[in-house]
Design an enzyme around this catalytic site. Sequence first.
Site, PDB file in Angstrom:
ATOM      1  N   CYS A  90     -25.348   2.692 -12.438  1.00 30.45           N
ATOM      2  CA  CYS A  90     -24.482   3.876 -12.533  1.00 30.45           C
ATOM      3  C   CYS A  90     -25.246   5.084 -13.072  1.00 30.45           C
ATOM      4  CB  CYS A  90     -23.277   3.567 -13.427  1.00 30.45           C
ATOM      5  SG  CYS A  90     -22.190   4.994 -13.625  1.00 30.45           S
TER       6      CYS A  90
ATOM      7  N   GLY B 187      11.179   6.491  -6.305  1.00 28.60           N
ATOM      8  CA  GLY B 187      10.990   7.910  -6.036  1.00 28.60           C
ATOM      9  C   GLY B 187      10.252   8.142  -4.712  1.00 28.60           C
TER      10      GLY B 187
ATOM     11  N   ASP C 134      -9.076   6.372  -2.163  1.00 31.02           N
ATOM     12  CA  ASP C 134      -8.006   6.958  -2.990  1.00 31.02           C
ATOM     13  C   ASP C 134      -8.638   7.584  -4.234  1.00 31.02           C
ATOM     14  OD1 ASP C 134      -8.698   4.819  -4.575  1.00 31.02           O
ATOM     15  OD2 ASP C 134      -6.663   4.035  -4.792  1.00 31.02           O
TER      16      ASP C 134
ATOM     17  N   GLN D  58       2.133   6.301  -4.857  1.00 30.97           N
ATOM     18  CA  GLN D  58       2.487   7.151  -6.005  1.00 30.97           C
ATOM     19  C   GLN D  58       2.976   6.347  -7.190  1.00 30.97           C
ATOM     20  OE1 GLN D  58       3.689   8.797  -2.965  1.00 30.97           O
ATOM     21  NE2 GLN D  58       2.656  10.751  -3.141  1.00 30.97           N
TER      22      GLN D  58
ATOM     23  N   CYS E 294     -17.427   1.290 -19.926  1.00 33.65           N
ATOM     24  CA  CYS E 294     -18.784   1.135 -19.374  1.00 33.65           C
ATOM     25  C   CYS E 294     -19.471  -0.118 -19.911  1.00 33.65           C
ATOM     26  CB  CYS E 294     -19.630   2.364 -19.686  1.00 33.65           C
ATOM     27  SG  CYS E 294     -18.940   3.865 -18.967  1.00 33.65           S
TER      28      CYS E 294
ATOM     29  N   TYR F  65      -5.983   6.871   4.051  1.00 35.31           N
ATOM     30  CA  TYR F  65      -6.150   5.878   2.987  1.00 35.31           C
ATOM     31  C   TYR F  65      -5.392   4.577   3.334  1.00 35.31           C
ATOM     32  CZ  TYR F  65      -5.168   2.993  -0.905  1.00 35.31           C
ATOM     33  OH  TYR F  65      -5.022   1.866  -1.658  1.00 35.31           O
TER      34      TYR F  65
ATOM     35  N   GLU G 249       0.831  -1.216   0.000  1.00 37.83           N
ATOM     36  CA  GLU G 249       0.000   0.000   0.000  1.00 37.83           C
ATOM     37  C   GLU G 249       0.862   1.262   0.000  1.00 37.83           C
ATOM     38  OE1 GLU G 249      -3.027   0.358  -0.606  1.00 37.83           O
ATOM     39  OE2 GLU G 249      -3.727  -1.693  -0.453  1.00 37.83           O
TER      40      GLU G 249
ATOM     41  N   CYS H 269     -18.725  -2.931 -17.716  1.00 39.27           N
ATOM     42  CA  CYS H 269     -18.661  -2.610 -16.283  1.00 39.27           C
ATOM     43  C   CYS H 269     -19.713  -3.401 -15.496  1.00 39.27           C
ATOM     44  CB  CYS H 269     -18.884  -1.115 -16.092  1.00 39.27           C
ATOM     45  SG  CYS H 269     -18.911  -0.656 -14.351  1.00 39.27           S
TER      46      CYS H 269
ATOM     47  N   GLU I  67     -11.083  -2.977  -1.836  1.00 39.22           N
ATOM     48  CA  GLU I  67     -10.187  -3.416  -2.917  1.00 39.22           C
ATOM     49  C   GLU I  67     -10.915  -3.453  -4.253  1.00 39.22           C
ATOM     50  OE1 GLU I  67      -6.735  -6.250  -2.714  1.00 39.22           O
ATOM     51  OE2 GLU I  67      -8.061  -7.103  -1.195  1.00 39.22           O
TER      52      GLU I  67
HETATM   53  S1  SF4 Z   1     -18.938   2.966 -12.887  1.00 41.13           S
HETATM   54 FE1  SF4 Z   1     -20.239   3.954 -14.401  1.00 41.13          FE
HETATM   55  S2  SF4 Z   1     -18.853   5.315 -15.451  1.00 41.13           S
HETATM   56 FE2  SF4 Z   1     -17.584   3.872 -14.384  1.00 41.13          FE
HETATM   57  S3  SF4 Z   1     -17.172   2.292 -15.921  1.00 41.13           S
HETATM   58 FE3  SF4 Z   1     -18.967   1.662 -14.687  1.00 41.13          FE
HETATM   59  S4  SF4 Z   1     -20.669   2.367 -15.876  1.00 41.13           S
HETATM   60 FE4  SF4 Z   1     -18.932   3.458 -16.647  1.00 41.13          FE
END
Ligand code: SF4
Length: 369
Positions: free
Chosen positions: A214, A88, A145, A49, A205, A127, A44, A208, A188
Amino acid sequence: MLDIKINQQQIEMLQTDLLKWFEKAKRDLPFRQTRNPYYIWISEIMAQQTQIDTLIPYYNRFIATFPTVFSLAQASVDEVIKTWEGLGYYSRARNLHQAAQIIVSDYEGNMPETFAKLLKLPGIGPYTGGAIASIAFNEKVSAVDGNVLRVISRYGNSFDDIGDAKTKKRMTAFIEGILPDAAGDFNEALMELGAVICTPQSPKCLICPIRSGCQSHAAGTTEQLPVKKKKTKQLTKKMEVGIVKQNSCLFFVRRPDSGLLSGLWSFPITETVAGHGQDIKKKLAENFHELNEPIFIGTNRHVFSHIVWEMSIYGFDLDNAIREPVSTSHLVSNQAHTRTDYQFKALSEIDDLALPVAFSKLLDQLTNF
Ligand code: SF4
């Protein structure tokens, strides 16, 4: 008040769909094969960075060199920094080392098991503390994060500025309120989704797992989110660097214990006031009683996250000057280790110093000096 539009049904969808996807699709990373808090902590801190794919070889090398918190605590700070070389942001390595010593002295070598106690260790903020507490100890606490802020902003179609500390605080409280029992997996999974699907540019998307709930996808605002207002400009500083050479060896100083590149070896450097090498000559007078006039070698530039150094490099060849030894009265004690803050090194030995890139990149300019 957080401008976020998620109802109870969408929250439940987020929890179940995300966890199901994570179980099947998570990347096989070395630190995901363990619940050992020491390994999770190291990964972590490295991930703060550095991209996950980039850090894997560094993680493996670090763990092989320091397999336990005891081995890390017993090492010298120079050994730890050397093993960190290439990643770094060296303050992370220094904090790891210091925190390991505290864990050994105050917790008998066992990682503190609560978010509140973890936060007291150097280098562990909300975080990282949340990630270790939830992943290693399954405490119901969030780990927010940039990836998580982006995913939640989009999922809830929030136009709040995620660069604003107040938004982050409210977003953290919001996520804390929707954490399922498997808080570590959920944290996670949010991070993973942000890293591989809900990416800053061109989010995927279509594949997703939480698309159906969403809100930005439904509203067609995904590309506008998250909102992050521009920060203030980087500060540019004019600096003079001194290259002191004697018998083919170069002179190095250790930087102060706080501030930029703290505790690392560097060429002598100072801010430009008078210019023409006179500022660095004045600074070097702390170490050398008499120096010849500076020889201009060239310029270079280094960009840190908030500061840019515009460096003018000046050489001082002691082979052509009255030689005075470097003072040896600067030996200071650094906890268990005695260290020196000044030294000459031959070019072939420079690798031992873990010289920060801001300085190692100047070496190419010294071939004719
Ligand atoms: S959370 Fe929403 S914006 Fe992000 S990839 Fe999934 S559908 Fe797309």
